[in-house]
Write an enzyme that holds these catalytic residues in place. Sequence first.
Site, PDB file in Angstrom:
ATOM      1  CE  LYS A  25      -4.490   2.166   2.987  1.00 41.18           C
ATOM      2  NZ  LYS A  25      -3.827   0.908   3.763  1.00 41.18           N
ATOM      3  CB  SER A  27      -1.016  -0.102   1.252  1.00 42.21           C
ATOM      4  OG  SER A  27      -0.140   0.187   2.457  1.00 42.21           O
TER       5      SER A  27
END
Lengths: 254, 254
Positions: free
Chosen positions: A212, A174
């Site tokens: 994130k 990610s």
Amino acid sequence: MELNKPLPTRQREVLSLIVSFTEEHGYPPTLADLAGCLGLKNRMTVHQHVAALKKKGLVHWEPKLNRSLRVLPEGLQVLGLRPEQVGSLEAEESPDELLPQARKADRVQSADLRAVGKDKIVAFPQTSQPGIPYAGAIAAGTPIDAALESKEYLEVESRYGESGCFALKVKGESMIEDGIFDGDFVIVKPNPSPNNGDMVVALLEDGSATLKRFFKEKGGYRLQPANSSMEPIFVDAASGLTIQGTVVGLFRKM
Amino acid sequence: MELNKPLPTRQREVLSLIVSFTEEHGYPPTLADLAGCLGLKNRMTVHQHVAALKKKGLVHWEPKLNRSLRVLPEGLQVLGLRPEQVGSLEAEESPDELLPQARKADRVQSADLRAVGKDKIVAFPQTSQPGIPYAGAIAAGTPIDAALESKEYLEVESRYGESGCFALKVKGESMIEDGIFDGDFVIVKPNPSPNNGDMVVALLEDGSATLKRFFKEKGGYRLQPANSSMEPIFVDAASGLTIQGTVVGLFRKM
DNA sequence: AAGGGTACTATACTTACGTATGTGTATTGT
DNA sequence: ACAATACACATACGTAAGTATAGTACCCTT
């Protein structure tokens, strides 16, 4: 071609012997001393070896100056020793014969290999480390030999280990566009209130943790991956978003 | 009868000079060295002073042995110096009370050697960091709180600092597709012979250092950047390519 | 077969270094 | 006034220690 050649066996032995002799006697050896310890009949052999060591920048040796032999930091590095360990009358094996010394260096190396090949997170007893020698910027010409005299060290654990930081192993892709790959370790600092754009470890409602970038927006939060093929996650302000910390460091083993 | 007589001025100067000379040069002075530093025209004067110092048990001085001059702890005491402050190479510091018990034991053990040879004891700091607590994989649910009890630690410095590795700061974007960015630190292990595909620090003919992947090809070597906008570098086997080491780790500060 | 790096030996120097011997001058304290 | 001590210098000698030159032998790789 000039690939990094390994130090010839005998030269390494001489280098090691200089260290141990100096430690034991408190003054540097003469060529005859070294020859004696090595079982050589002639000083000239040692002279040649030491001359080679000097040419390689591993020892300091002033011409015609008796007992001016000294092992430079570069030389210690070759032996796998740290400057701090030398000069102390520490537990060393018998410095008289020199074969054990040479094997000692080998031992260090094999221990390293063992660690590399082993599982990534291992807690094994360790002596103190000030850090990793920092040799300068890689594009700055020819840094290595000259720069290793530097007293600068890249400190990792001392910087993060003491401030409540912890490490997490990254799974998934990610954050690949931020240069964080699967298998990397991120060093996370527990942080109550991340700033916009900080990379955070977020614990979602379903109990899963994710890595994130954090953005506060109207009515909630956006957790933005650094992977154009993945979509951001929007979290309502009312729901349970827990930020476990912000990423302050990255470590990768190769 | 033999109460503490004050040390004569000149003898004290000689004693102090021996200490500073040894520290500065890394090896003990000769009588001529001392005479020069003291502005004396003759070595014999120094000879007398040093002989007096030896007689008083302040220095170790083996007859006819060049540069065997060493200041004993008693001598340091006279000068008002603590043994820990005198280092041979550079290490110093760490007062006695901070030393762990084990190290004190080592000192006792080395008392034997002291009689025979040296008495220079250099203590080095024992910061003893086990590492960064490792909390598990980031995608594995809710690891943090529970995992911090873990006894696992991510060890960085202890693994790389000891085996001769050093750190370099990366400048440029040549390895960006391998997740190595400008400003990162690569941990480099001095390596005589890299394998194909290893990421290496290469020193080119012009003296510049560069970070590339290493491939041996017919007639030479290919240094391959991980940046599709950059071209690989081909180096002829005959020319001077020096591999300074292979990259074994990466560290990034955020 | 030739060349180069490693490793060792031997002889014969030159220099560096410690030391013996001797002389001299201040400064102490009794 | 005398000895004792601290301090300095010069000459000379013997040995400790580094070095130049030369030769042998064993691997490698080309």
